[in-house]
Design a protein around this motif. Structure first.
Motif, PDB file in Angstrom:
ATOM      1  N   VAL A 108       0.787  -1.317   0.175  1.00 20.75           N
ATOM      2  CA  VAL A 108       0.030   0.104   0.119  1.00 20.75           C
ATOM      3  C   VAL A 108      -0.134   1.239   0.140  1.00 20.75           C
ATOM      4  O   VAL A 108       0.350   1.883  -0.540  1.00 20.75           O
ATOM      5  CB  VAL A 108      -1.218  -0.177   1.396  1.00 20.75           C
ATOM      6  CG1 VAL A 108      -0.049   0.026   2.894  1.00 20.75           C
ATOM      7  CG2 VAL A 108      -2.018   1.013   0.997  1.00 20.75           C
ATOM      8  N   LEU A 109       2.300   1.269   0.206  1.00 20.30           N
ATOM      9  CA  LEU A 109       2.508   2.648   0.779  1.00 20.30           C
ATOM     10  C   LEU A 109       3.047   2.638  -0.774  1.00 20.30           C
ATOM     11  O   LEU A 109       4.512   4.114  -0.918  1.00 20.30           O
ATOM     12  CB  LEU A 109       4.188   2.195   1.555  1.00 20.30           C
ATOM     13  CG  LEU A 109       3.834   1.729   3.162  1.00 20.30           C
ATOM     14  CD1 LEU A 109       5.084   1.745   4.005  1.00 20.30           C
ATOM     15  CD2 LEU A 109       3.550   2.992   3.749  1.00 20.30           C
ATOM     16  N   LEU A 110       3.288   1.886  -1.917  1.00 19.81           N
ATOM     17  CA  LEU A 110       4.011   1.961  -3.131  1.00 19.81           C
ATOM     18  C   LEU A 110       2.670   3.146  -3.878  1.00 19.81           C
ATOM     19  O   LEU A 110       3.522   3.509  -5.002  1.00 19.81           O
ATOM     20  CB  LEU A 110       4.075  -0.035  -4.345  1.00 19.81           C
ATOM     21  CG  LEU A 110       4.960  -0.213  -3.723  1.00 19.81           C
ATOM     22  CD1 LEU A 110       5.048  -0.709  -4.348  1.00 19.81           C
ATOM     23  CD2 LEU A 110       6.379   0.874  -3.753  1.00 19.81           C
ATOM     24  N   ALA A 111       1.510   2.882  -2.742  1.00 22.53           N
ATOM     25  CA  ALA A 111       0.610   3.532  -4.236  1.00 22.53           C
ATOM     26  C   ALA A 111       0.861   5.742  -3.949  1.00 22.53           C
ATOM     27  O   ALA A 111       1.365   5.151  -2.532  1.00 22.53           O
ATOM     28  CB  ALA A 111      -0.608   3.613  -3.628  1.00 22.53           C
ATOM     29  N   SER A 112       0.206   6.694  -4.638  1.00 25.08           N
ATOM     30  CA  SER A 112       1.094   7.583  -4.574  1.00 25.08           C
ATOM     31  C   SER A 112      -0.167   8.396  -3.818  1.00 25.08           C
ATOM     32  O   SER A 112      -0.800   7.706  -3.833  1.00 25.08           O
ATOM     33  CB  SER A 112       0.831   8.273  -5.997  1.00 25.08           C
ATOM     34  OG  SER A 112       0.493   9.613  -6.091  1.00 25.08           O
TER      35      SER A 112
ATOM     36  N   ALA B 234      -7.100   2.213   0.398  1.00 29.39           N
ATOM     37  CA  ALA B 234      -5.763   1.113   0.698  1.00 29.39           C
ATOM     38  C   ALA B 234      -5.862  -0.400   0.128  1.00 29.39           C
ATOM     39  O   ALA B 234      -5.186  -0.957  -0.234  1.00 29.39           O
ATOM     40  CB  ALA B 234      -5.672   1.333   2.444  1.00 29.39           C
ATOM     41  N   ARG B 235      -6.908  -0.862   0.705  1.00 30.48           N
ATOM     42  CA  ARG B 235      -7.675  -2.390  -0.267  1.00 30.48           C
ATOM     43  C   ARG B 235      -7.757  -2.162  -1.198  1.00 30.48           C
ATOM     44  O   ARG B 235      -6.402  -3.124  -2.077  1.00 30.48           O
ATOM     45  CB  ARG B 235      -8.962  -2.665   0.789  1.00 30.48           C
ATOM     46  CG  ARG B 235      -9.824  -3.604   0.313  1.00 30.48           C
ATOM     47  CD  ARG B 235      -8.640  -4.995   0.424  1.00 30.48           C
ATOM     48  NE  ARG B 235      -9.043  -6.160  -0.297  1.00 30.48           N
ATOM     49  CZ  ARG B 235      -9.168  -7.615  -0.335  1.00 30.48           C
ATOM     50  NH1 ARG B 235      -8.466  -7.986   0.929  1.00 30.48           N
ATOM     51  NH2 ARG B 235      -9.493  -8.387  -0.892  1.00 30.48           N
ATOM     52  N   VAL B 236      -7.766  -1.616  -1.979  1.00 30.57           N
ATOM     53  CA  VAL B 236      -7.994  -1.154  -3.721  1.00 30.57           C
ATOM     54  C   VAL B 236      -6.082  -1.229  -4.154  1.00 30.57           C
ATOM     55  O   VAL B 236      -5.950  -1.927  -5.279  1.00 30.57           O
ATOM     56  CB  VAL B 236      -8.743  -0.018  -4.599  1.00 30.57           C
ATOM     57  CG1 VAL B 236      -8.669   0.111  -6.181  1.00 30.57           C
ATOM     58  CG2 VAL B 236      -9.851  -0.026  -3.916  1.00 30.57           C
ATOM     59  N   ALA B 237      -5.164  -0.502  -3.747  1.00 29.19           N
ATOM     60  CA  ALA B 237      -4.211  -0.044  -3.431  1.00 29.19           C
ATOM     61  C   ALA B 237      -3.485  -1.213  -3.423  1.00 29.19           C
ATOM     62  O   ALA B 237      -3.024  -1.249  -4.906  1.00 29.19           O
ATOM     63  CB  ALA B 237      -3.452   1.615  -3.232  1.00 29.19           C
ATOM     64  N   SER B 238      -3.601  -1.401  -2.612  1.00 28.79           N
ATOM     65  CA  SER B 238      -3.344  -3.413  -2.171  1.00 28.79           C
ATOM     66  C   SER B 238      -2.753  -4.078  -3.001  1.00 28.79           C
ATOM     67  O   SER B 238      -2.089  -5.083  -3.223  1.00 28.79           O
ATOM     68  CB  SER B 238      -3.203  -3.035  -0.858  1.00 28.79           C
ATOM     69  OG  SER B 238      -4.266  -3.880  -0.078  1.00 28.79           O
ATOM     70  N   THR B 239      -4.818  -4.124  -3.872  1.00 32.70           N
ATOM     71  CA  THR B 239      -4.996  -5.858  -4.540  1.00 32.70           C
ATOM     72  C   THR B 239      -4.698  -5.389  -5.528  1.00 32.70           C
ATOM     73  O   THR B 239      -4.908  -6.033  -6.628  1.00 32.70           O
ATOM     74  CB  THR B 239      -6.003  -6.234  -4.084  1.00 32.70           C
ATOM     75  OG1 THR B 239      -7.106  -4.956  -3.543  1.00 32.70           O
ATOM     76  CG2 THR B 239      -6.429  -6.936  -2.125  1.00 32.70           C
ATOM     77  N   ALA B 240      -4.887  -3.739  -6.140  1.00 32.10           N
ATOM     78  CA  ALA B 240      -5.554  -3.671  -7.820  1.00 32.10           C
ATOM     79  C   ALA B 240      -4.666  -2.325  -7.823  1.00 32.10           C
ATOM     80  O   ALA B 240      -5.257  -1.555  -7.904  1.00 32.10           O
ATOM     81  CB  ALA B 240      -6.190  -3.416  -7.653  1.00 32.10           C
ATOM     82  N   PRO B 241      -3.315  -2.075  -7.830  1.00 33.74           N
ATOM     83  CA  PRO B 241      -3.085  -0.653  -7.647  1.00 33.74           C
ATOM     84  C   PRO B 241      -2.929  -0.617  -9.230  1.00 33.74           C
ATOM     85  O   PRO B 241      -2.747   0.729  -9.117  1.00 33.74           O
ATOM     86  CB  PRO B 241      -1.210  -1.912  -7.627  1.00 33.74           C
ATOM     87  CG  PRO B 241      -1.028  -2.906  -7.914  1.00 33.74           C
ATOM     88  CD  PRO B 241      -2.266  -3.169  -7.653  1.00 33.74           C
ATOM     89  N   ARG B 242      -2.898  -0.973 -10.326  1.00 34.37           N
ATOM     90  CA  ARG B 242      -3.517  -0.121 -10.983  1.00 34.37           C
ATOM     91  C   ARG B 242      -4.237   0.847 -11.471  1.00 34.37           C
ATOM     92  O   ARG B 242      -4.600   1.661 -12.175  1.00 34.37           O
ATOM     93  CB  ARG B 242      -3.473  -0.903 -12.586  1.00 34.37           C
ATOM     94  CG  ARG B 242      -2.322  -1.976 -13.039  1.00 34.37           C
ATOM     95  CD  ARG B 242      -2.441  -2.646 -14.441  1.00 34.37           C
ATOM     96  NE  ARG B 242      -1.797  -3.342 -14.893  1.00 34.37           N
ATOM     97  CZ  ARG B 242      -1.128  -3.794 -15.936  1.00 34.37           C
ATOM     98  NH1 ARG B 242      -2.650  -4.623 -16.528  1.00 34.37           N
ATOM     99  NH2 ARG B 242       0.102  -3.895 -16.167  1.00 34.37           N
ATOM    100  N   VAL B 243      -5.165   0.563 -10.890  1.00 37.72           N
ATOM    101  CA  VAL B 243      -7.440   1.734 -10.447  1.00 37.72           C
ATOM    102  C   VAL B 243      -6.015   2.278 -10.134  1.00 37.72           C
ATOM    103  O   VAL B 243      -6.755   3.586 -10.295  1.00 37.72           O
ATOM    104  CB  VAL B 243      -7.290   0.087  -9.934  1.00 37.72           C
ATOM    105  CG1 VAL B 243      -8.787   0.899  -9.717  1.00 37.72           C
ATOM    106  CG2 VAL B 243      -7.940  -0.621 -10.507  1.00 37.72           C
ATOM    107  N   VAL B 244      -5.768   2.519  -8.859  1.00 39.76           N
ATOM    108  CA  VAL B 244      -4.773   4.237  -7.945  1.00 39.76           C
ATOM    109  C   VAL B 244      -4.806   4.743  -8.766  1.00 39.76           C
ATOM    110  O   VAL B 244      -4.516   5.527  -9.399  1.00 39.76           O
ATOM    111  CB  VAL B 244      -4.816   2.966  -6.683  1.00 39.76           C
ATOM    112  CG1 VAL B 244      -4.233   4.839  -6.189  1.00 39.76           C
ATOM    113  CG2 VAL B 244      -6.084   3.177  -5.626  1.00 39.76           C
ATOM    114  N   ALA B 245      -3.442   3.961  -9.686  1.00 36.55           N
ATOM    115  CA  ALA B 245      -2.247   4.987 -10.811  1.00 36.55           C
ATOM    116  C   ALA B 245      -2.888   4.756 -11.964  1.00 36.55           C
ATOM    117  O   ALA B 245      -2.228   6.541 -11.792  1.00 36.55           O
ATOM    118  CB  ALA B 245      -1.362   3.900 -10.564  1.00 36.55           C
ATOM    119  N   SER B 246      -3.667   4.241 -12.262  1.00 28.82           N
ATOM    120  CA  SER B 246      -4.568   5.105 -13.907  1.00 28.82           C
ATOM    121  C   SER B 246      -5.558   5.228 -13.967  1.00 28.82           C
ATOM    122  O   SER B 246      -6.201   5.782 -14.757  1.00 28.82           O
ATOM    123  CB  SER B 246      -4.120   3.821 -14.646  1.00 28.82           C
ATOM    124  OG  SER B 246      -4.817   2.817 -14.357  1.00 28.82           O
TER     125      SER B 246
END
Length: 148
Positions: free
Chosen positions: A24-28, A55-67
């Motif tokens: 989760v710390l990898l997410a912006s 945070a759950r979304v960021a850790s399990t589907a990081p592309r969703v948060v990133a893009s």
């Protein structure tokens, strides 16, 4: 990033989340905050619950948060509530279990897939082009069938 999570969730809960899902710390931080705000607005969650879900979304589907833009997250979460008729709690549960749904297009993926599934579950030979075509009693029966 850890400090932002600690401010949003509190020291103990943030440390537990980071310990369990360090990715989760990898997410912006700004993207995570934008997704949390969109979930708060569209699902009526508290800021802390929206941050947990983001945070759950960021850790399990990081592309969703990133893009994915926050407006799109809002649109997709609203689709779950308004068009599918899910309560905010059930819509949040869907996002928790399948966070990738926030990365799917409403027009190209979610709406057609839900309409196809409704056609199949209704057992009729008629195709359902839109969920709005299903009368309320049949839609309630579908929800009860899915809940069973």
């Amino acid at each position: 990033r850890a400090a932002a999570l600690r401010r949003a969730l509190g020291e103990r809960e943030a440390n537990a989340l980071i310990g369990k899902r360090p990715d989760v710390l990898l997410a912006s931080t700004s993207k995570l905050s934008d997704v949390a705000a969109a979930l708060e607005l569209s699902l009526g969650l508290t800021r802390a619950n929206a941050t947990r879900l983001a945070a759950r979304v960021a850790s399990t589907a990081p592309r969703v948060v990133a893009s994915t833009a926050s407006a799109k997250v809002h649109q997709r979460a609203t689709f779950l509530c308004k068009e599918l008729g899910l309560s905010p709690e059930r819509a949040a549960a869907v996002v928790y279990r399948r966070p990738q749904c926030l990365g799917l297009s409403v027009e190209k993926n979610l709406r057609p897939a839900c309409a196809w599934l409704a056609s199949e579950l209704l057992g009729g030979s008629e195709k359902v082009a839109s969920l709005q075509e299903i009368d309320a009693d049949k839609l309630d029966a579908l929800r009860n069938l899915v809940d069973a």
